[in-house]
Design an enzyme around this catalytic site. Structure first.
Site, mmCIF file in Angstrom:
data_model
loop_
_atom_site.group_PDB
_atom_site.id
_atom_site.type_symbol
_atom_site.label_atom_id
_atom_site.label_comp_id
_atom_site.label_asym_id
_atom_site.label_seq_id
_atom_site.Cartn_x
_atom_site.Cartn_y
_atom_site.Cartn_z
ATOM 1 N N THR A 267 17.929 1.244 -27.092
ATOM 2 C CA THR A 267 16.529 1.593 -26.863
ATOM 3 C C THR A 267 16.498 3.033 -26.369
ATOM 4 O O THR A 267 17.544 3.688 -26.272
ATOM 5 C CB THR A 267 15.866 0.582 -25.903
ATOM 6 O OG1 THR A 267 14.444 0.806 -25.934
ATOM 7 C CG2 THR A 267 16.374 0.709 -24.468
ATOM 8 N N ARG B 130 7.541 16.889 -24.585
ATOM 9 C CA ARG B 130 6.417 17.404 -23.791
ATOM 10 C C ARG B 130 5.090 17.390 -24.528
ATOM 11 O O ARG B 130 4.236 18.231 -24.329
ATOM 12 C CB ARG B 130 6.756 18.807 -23.254
ATOM 13 C CG ARG B 130 7.913 18.742 -22.273
ATOM 14 C CD ARG B 130 8.591 20.055 -22.083
ATOM 15 N NE ARG B 130 9.320 20.455 -23.279
ATOM 16 C CZ ARG B 130 10.100 21.523 -23.349
ATOM 17 N NH1 ARG B 130 10.230 22.310 -22.312
ATOM 18 N NH2 ARG B 130 10.747 21.812 -24.450
ATOM 19 N N GLY C 106 20.149 -7.285 -23.241
ATOM 20 C CA GLY C 106 18.790 -7.748 -22.966
ATOM 21 C C GLY C 106 18.689 -9.256 -23.029
ATOM 22 O O GLY C 106 19.652 -9.955 -23.381
ATOM 23 N N GLY D 178 10.351 -8.631 -23.128
ATOM 24 C CA GLY D 178 9.680 -9.926 -23.050
ATOM 25 C C GLY D 178 10.387 -10.697 -21.963
ATOM 26 O O GLY D 178 11.522 -11.119 -22.146
ATOM 27 N N HIS D 179 9.770 -10.787 -20.792
ATOM 28 C CA HIS D 179 10.396 -11.438 -19.647
ATOM 29 C C HIS D 179 9.697 -12.776 -19.408
ATOM 30 O O HIS D 179 8.518 -12.816 -19.071
ATOM 31 C CB HIS D 179 10.306 -10.542 -18.401
ATOM 32 C CG HIS D 179 11.078 -9.257 -18.555
ATOM 33 N ND1 HIS D 179 11.132 -8.289 -17.594
ATOM 34 C CD2 HIS D 179 11.850 -8.803 -19.577
ATOM 35 C CE1 HIS D 179 11.901 -7.292 -18.010
ATOM 36 N NE2 HIS D 179 12.334 -7.580 -19.220
ATOM 37 N N GLY E 168 18.775 -23.529 -15.754
ATOM 38 C CA GLY E 168 17.581 -23.990 -16.458
ATOM 39 C C GLY E 168 16.521 -22.919 -16.364
ATOM 40 O O GLY E 168 16.612 -22.033 -15.508
#
Ligand code: GDP
Ligand code: IMO
Ligand code: MG
Length: 425
Positions: free
Chosen positions: A238, A144, A12, A40-41, A414
């Site tokens: 995850t 479910r 990640g 968190g992008h 960058g």
């Protein structure tokens, strides 16, 4: 642009948000296919930094349609906050952002369970989750008992929430955690449902119509290959499939409609949370990478563990995702390092291995076998083409690609949109 899946190749935080933003210029529809607000992008565009957790990172390009696919676990309260954050910075989501009726929801009680479960685990068994309720929400889906976005639009919704809160309270009691107030929770979610109603649609026909009309689709993965529930360092993973196969499951697009896979990979390695990390550096190099790379979690602010590039990880990611093009990020962070190491294989119990072991106990015993290259000791963040790359930096990049398989598509030097060199794509 051909239909493209973009995945993270390590643990990640490879810079997926930035690369999605760059590729969005040529896409029409951007679909997030798994994960939730554990992601968190970061996107830096026109001098503004925004961190996106649920909304696809394509939202900053005017006129592009963004979809939260069925494979995502969506926290309605986090999404409302994100839509407001975007609105306050001049980006309107209405009529551009659509959430699948089939998307599972992460509720406050999942969060409470996530935190109580982590707290109850003894040292050594903790996962180091983001505490966002991701594991419990995916567990509810598979058992479910989950609630989906479409449920928010039905008259039974308040009763469904109440039922789930009561069931969760029994589990929380077993974990010695405080019970939740069902009345308050029902009120909170009725309000959230009203606010999100205009965004919730059946996204499957929408995606297919766009594809049939010749639009280009960009499928955005969160997390990374080594955090995949099947392919990652289980159990320190995850609860979803960030790998390229997850893109079909999480969007409803057929595998036959995917044209290529872009793997985002950092020029070194980082990891947040617990679990084995063979090339982790506990000394000066680890500190230098963390400082120069600002390696702190975009969501939790936790410091990221840092270390050398691991080609065993990269090759494995190439295999399980079918990476056609690499987007290599954060090369500039290594500008000041005099001698650079690359892990080319592992030594496990005295034997050299080239592939990723399935067991974390074995991975924890793996010692990296390093190859050394000289650093370039020059600034790379201003370059605009591959020709301007210092020869030693070029040699490093070429060696990483050679060891990883596939081709270089993008070099990122960058955090901003402009600090990008497109090579093959
Ligand atoms: P994601 O989760 O994969 O989208 O990555 P994050 O946004 O969590 O972390 C990547 C961090 O690196 C962010 O702070 C980005 O702004 C930054 N970043 C992305 N690409 C580059 C790059 O090429 N160089 C540098 N110095 N920073 C970058
Ligand atoms: P992006 O999309 C880095 C890690 C957590 C923990 C493990 C399980 O920004 O790359 P979870 O809350 O998902 O149950 O936590 O996975 N993790 C991430 N690490 N980047 C992420 O997302 C992550 N999402 C989850 O730190 O080790
Ligand atoms: Mg991130």
């Amino acid at each position: 642009m051909p239909n493209t899946v973009l995945i993270g190749s390590q643990w990640g935080d490879e810079g997926k948000g930035k690369i999605i933003d760059v590729l969005t210029a040529q896409a029409d529809m951007i679909v997030r296919y798994q994960g939730g607000s554990n992601a968190g992008h970061t996107v830096i565009a026109e001098g503004k930094k925004r961190v996106l957790r649920l909304v696809p990172s394509g939202i900053l390009h005017e006129g592009k349609i963004c979809v939260i696919g069925n494979g995502v676990v969506m926290n309605p309260l986090d999404l409302i906050e994100e839509i407001e954050m975007l609105r306050s910075t001049g980006i309107e989501c209405l009529n551009r952002l659509y959430i699948s009726t089939r998307t599972q929801m992460v509720m406050l009680y999942h969060r409470a369970l996530d935190r109580a479960d982590e707290a109850a685990r003894p040292e050594g068994k903790k996962i180091g989750t983001t505490g966002r309720g991701i594991g419990p929400a995916y567990a509810a889906k598979v058992s479910r008992t989950g609630l989906r976005c479409g449920d928010m639009l039905t008259p039974e919704f308040p009763d469904l929430v109440r039922e789930q809160v009561e069931e969760t309270n029994a589990k929380l009691a077993q974990l010695n955690a405080e019970p939740l107030n069902a009345d308050e929770m029902v009120k909170t979610y009725i309000d959230a449902a009203e606010r999100l109603r205009p965004y919730i649609v059946d996204t499957i026909p929408m995606i297919h119509e766009a594809d049939r009309a010749g639009k280009s689709l960009l499928l955005e993965g969160a997390q990374g290959t080594m955090l995949d529930i099947d392919f990652g360092t289980y159990p320190f993973v995850t609860s979803s499939n960030p790998t390229s196969g997850g893109a079909c499951i999480g969007s409803g697009l057929s595998p036959r409609r995917i044209d290529r896979v872009v793997g985002v990979i950092k020029a070194y390695t980082t990891r947040v949370g617990e679990g084995p990390f063979p090339t982790e550096d506990f000394g000066d190099i680890g500190r230098e990478l963390a400082e120069r790379g600002h390696e702190f979690g975009a969501v939790t602010g936790r410091p990221r563990r840092c270390g050398w590039f691991d080609a065993v990880v990269a090759r494995y990611a190439q295999m399980v995702n079918g990476v056609d093009f690499w987007a290599l990020t954060k090369l500039d962070v290594m500008d000041t390092i005099a001698e650079i190491k690359i892990c080319v294989a592992y030594e496990l119990d005295g034997k050299r291995i080239e592939t990723m072991p399935a067991s974390v106990a074995e991975l924890a015993r793996c010692k990296p076998i390093y190859e050394t290259m000289p650093g370039w000791l020059e600034e790379t963040s201003n370059l605009t083409s591959m020709d301007q790359l210092p020869p030693k930096a070029k040699a490093y990049v070429e060696r990483l690609i050679e060891l990883s398989g596939g081709r270089l598509g993008i070099l990122s030097i960058g955090p901003a949109r402009e600090s990008t060199v497109r090579v093959g794509i």
